[in-house]
Design a protein around this motif. Structure first.
Motif, mmCIF file in Angstrom:
data_model
loop_
_atom_site.group_PDB
_atom_site.id
_atom_site.type_symbol
_atom_site.label_atom_id
_atom_site.label_comp_id
_atom_site.label_asym_id
_atom_site.label_seq_id
_atom_site.Cartn_x
_atom_site.Cartn_y
_atom_site.Cartn_z
ATOM 1 N N ALA A 37 0.846 -1.201 0.000
ATOM 2 C CA ALA A 37 0.000 0.000 0.000
ATOM 3 C C ALA A 37 0.883 1.254 0.000
ATOM 4 N N ALA A 38 1.977 1.205 0.758
ATOM 5 C CA ALA A 38 2.863 2.373 0.840
ATOM 6 C C ALA A 38 3.546 2.642 -0.508
ATOM 7 N N ASP A 40 2.560 1.708 -3.374
ATOM 8 C CA ASP A 40 1.548 2.069 -4.377
ATOM 9 C C ASP A 40 1.349 3.582 -4.453
ATOM 10 N N SER A 41 1.479 4.261 -3.309
ATOM 11 C CA SER A 41 1.286 5.714 -3.329
ATOM 12 C C SER A 41 2.379 6.379 -4.186
ATOM 13 N N GLN A 44 1.582 5.633 -7.921
ATOM 14 C CA GLN A 44 0.483 6.489 -8.340
ATOM 15 C C GLN A 44 0.994 7.890 -8.698
ATOM 16 N N LYS A 45 1.880 8.417 -7.850
ATOM 17 C CA LYS A 45 2.398 9.770 -8.104
ATOM 18 C C LYS A 45 3.225 9.804 -9.389
ATOM 19 N N GLU A 324 4.266 16.238 1.034
ATOM 20 C CA GLU A 324 2.988 15.537 0.866
ATOM 21 C C GLU A 324 3.196 14.022 0.746
ATOM 22 N N PHE A 325 4.220 13.647 -0.030
ATOM 23 C CA PHE A 325 4.498 12.221 -0.186
ATOM 24 C C PHE A 325 5.021 11.622 1.126
ATOM 25 N N GLU A 328 1.976 10.871 3.262
ATOM 26 C CA GLU A 328 1.157 9.773 2.752
ATOM 27 C C GLU A 328 1.879 8.417 2.916
ATOM 28 N N PHE A 329 3.135 8.387 2.502
ATOM 29 C CA PHE A 329 3.891 7.138 2.531
ATOM 30 C C PHE A 329 4.072 6.641 3.976
ATOM 31 N N THR A 332 1.182 5.143 5.947
ATOM 32 C CA THR A 332 0.820 3.779 5.534
ATOM 33 C C THR A 332 1.906 2.772 5.920
#
Ligand code: GAL
Length: 416
Positions: A37-38, A40-41, A44-45, A324-325, A328-329, A332
């Motif tokens: 999940a981590a 994947d962020s 995605q970016k 921001e990353f 988010e990272f 998770t």
């Protein structure tokens, strides 16, 4: 075996690697629920920036399988564009000439100001950044299922003595007291937390980083090994070969009361939609409240001759440290941001505790590079250390004095 001369020869033989497609191939070992999940962020970016990502995930043994694969690929002249490498191994690849210099991005984003210097030291070769860090993981954590503790009438352990009192009660109540998978790195992760508590930060560093003979023959090291072996009776019969995230699942599912594991375990609780405080709690590994054994994940970028690949590599390197990353990272992944200027308000209790512990440990000289996660010692020592610790734990006939001698030889393996 020292691979440096071989690496150097090969880096001269294959100085430029041209890629055959536009995708950026990224080798990593983040495959469990929380890890995937981590990462994947990040994928995605990159996608949003129009930069395709070719995933090359190699599961297993906290990166040992991925690192072996990387060696084979790179030594045959076909490295991936990006790879997850950390600790002293960054130096090994960097000094052999394989890695892209990231100093232009580092200067633009002012990494020297953002990243704690104890961490930045690992990322540089000849004073130039060659790796970009994601996070700071704390290794000396204990993850507990509070419901089992309540049912067993046990108290969360603050000391190693408390641990054994609680473990007895939990065993009597019919639960597995300690979740552990018998893989050498998982066993060494447990041993590391015990040794930190018993030996203290200073003696731990002297023994396992400096190879100091007094520390390596000390009564405290002997005591750490004895306690480590004593814990075995509180693990279950299915431990052999079980991976770390299946082991965390035992705590998540209410079968086991505790796991001593780094905070990537929190990623599994989060992925399973569990609530901190009610479904799980995090406390420092018994006896290590003031210490912080750190483990920093990072990416390196292999030299490449293709201009488009270089652009994608730089785009990725730039993204990783953006605030921001980072938020988010790390929310998770279970770790804390590697940037010192981040607002921690939106982070959970375990992350806030971890950040406080990191700052306190840094101020009191209790920050220790992780022994079990390739931060304290180089590859040759690491392989030998896993082997010695695991043999001692898994076989009661292995002699403690002999093990202490072998630990010494393992630490010195890097220095040969
Ligand atoms: C560690 C790595 C962590 C975590 C763990 C288990 O070595 O630093 O990010 O993923 O392995 O795979």
């Amino acid at each position: 075996m020292n691979l440096k001369p071989l690496l150097l020869t090969l880096s001269i033989a294959f100085p430029v690697f041209a890629s055959d497609n536009q995708e950026l191939e990224v080798l990593h070992w983040w495959t469990s629920g929380g890890e995937a999940a981590a990462v994947d962020s990040l994928k995605q970016k990159m996608k949003e920036e129009g930069r395709p990502w070719k995933d090359f995930a190699v599961a297993g043994l906290a990166g040992e399988s991925a690192t072996n694969t990387l060696r084979i690929r790179a030594l045959s002249g076909n490295p991936p564009d990006v790879a997850q490498i950390k600790g002293p191994e960054i130096q090994e690849w960097g000094t052999a000439g394989f890695l892209t210099d990231l100093n232009d991005i580092a200067e633009e984003q002012r990494w020297s100001r953002l990243v704690p210097s104890r961490v930045a030291d690992y990322l540089k070769v000849n004073d130039k950044f060659v790796a970009v860090p994601f996070n700071i993981h704390r290794v000396n954590w204990l993850w507990a299922n509070p419901e089992i503790f309540e049912k067993a009438g046990a108290k969360l352990p603050e000391t190693l003595d408390d641990f054994f009192v609680a473990a007895e009660k939990i065993k009597t109540a019919g639960y597995i007291p300690l979740a552990l998978g018998n893989e050498p790195w998982q066993e060494t992760t447990l041993f590391e937390s015990i040794a930190l508590a018993v030996m203290g930060s200073d003696q731990f560093r002297k023994a396992f980083i400096e190879g100091d003979s007094e520390a390596l023959s000390s009564d405290k090291l002997r005591e750490s090994l004895e306690i480590f072996r004593r814990m075995k009776q509180y693990t279950d019969a299915d431990a052999p070969g079980r991976n770390w995230s299946d082991t965390t699942s035992l705590v998540i599912e209410g079968k086991a009361a505790m796991q001593m594991m780094g905070d990537w375990a929190k990623g599994e609780f989060i992925a399973a939609k569990k609530q901190e405080g009610t479904d799980y709690v995090c406390i420092p590994a018994p006896g290590t409240a003031n210490q912080f054994s750190f483990n920093v994940d990072s990416f390196v970028f292999f030299k490449n001759g293709d201009p488009d690949t270089i652009k994608s590599q730089k785009a990725l390197a730039t993204l990783i440290l953006e605030p921001e990353f980072q938020k988010e990272f790390n929310l998770t992944k279970g770790s804390i941001p590697v940037r010192v200027d981040m607002d921690m308000t939106d982070f959970d209790g375990c992350a806030q505790q971890s950040m406080e512990a990191f700052l306190r440990a840094a101020a009191t000289d209790n920050l220790v590079a992780s022994l079990s996660h390739n931060m304290a010692i180089g590859r040759a020592s690491q392989i030998a250390m896993f082997d010695v610790i695991s043999r001692f734990y898994e076989n009661d006939n292995v002699d403690i004095n002999e093990t202490m001698r072998h630990i010494r030889a393992a630490v010195l393996a890097d220095k040969l």
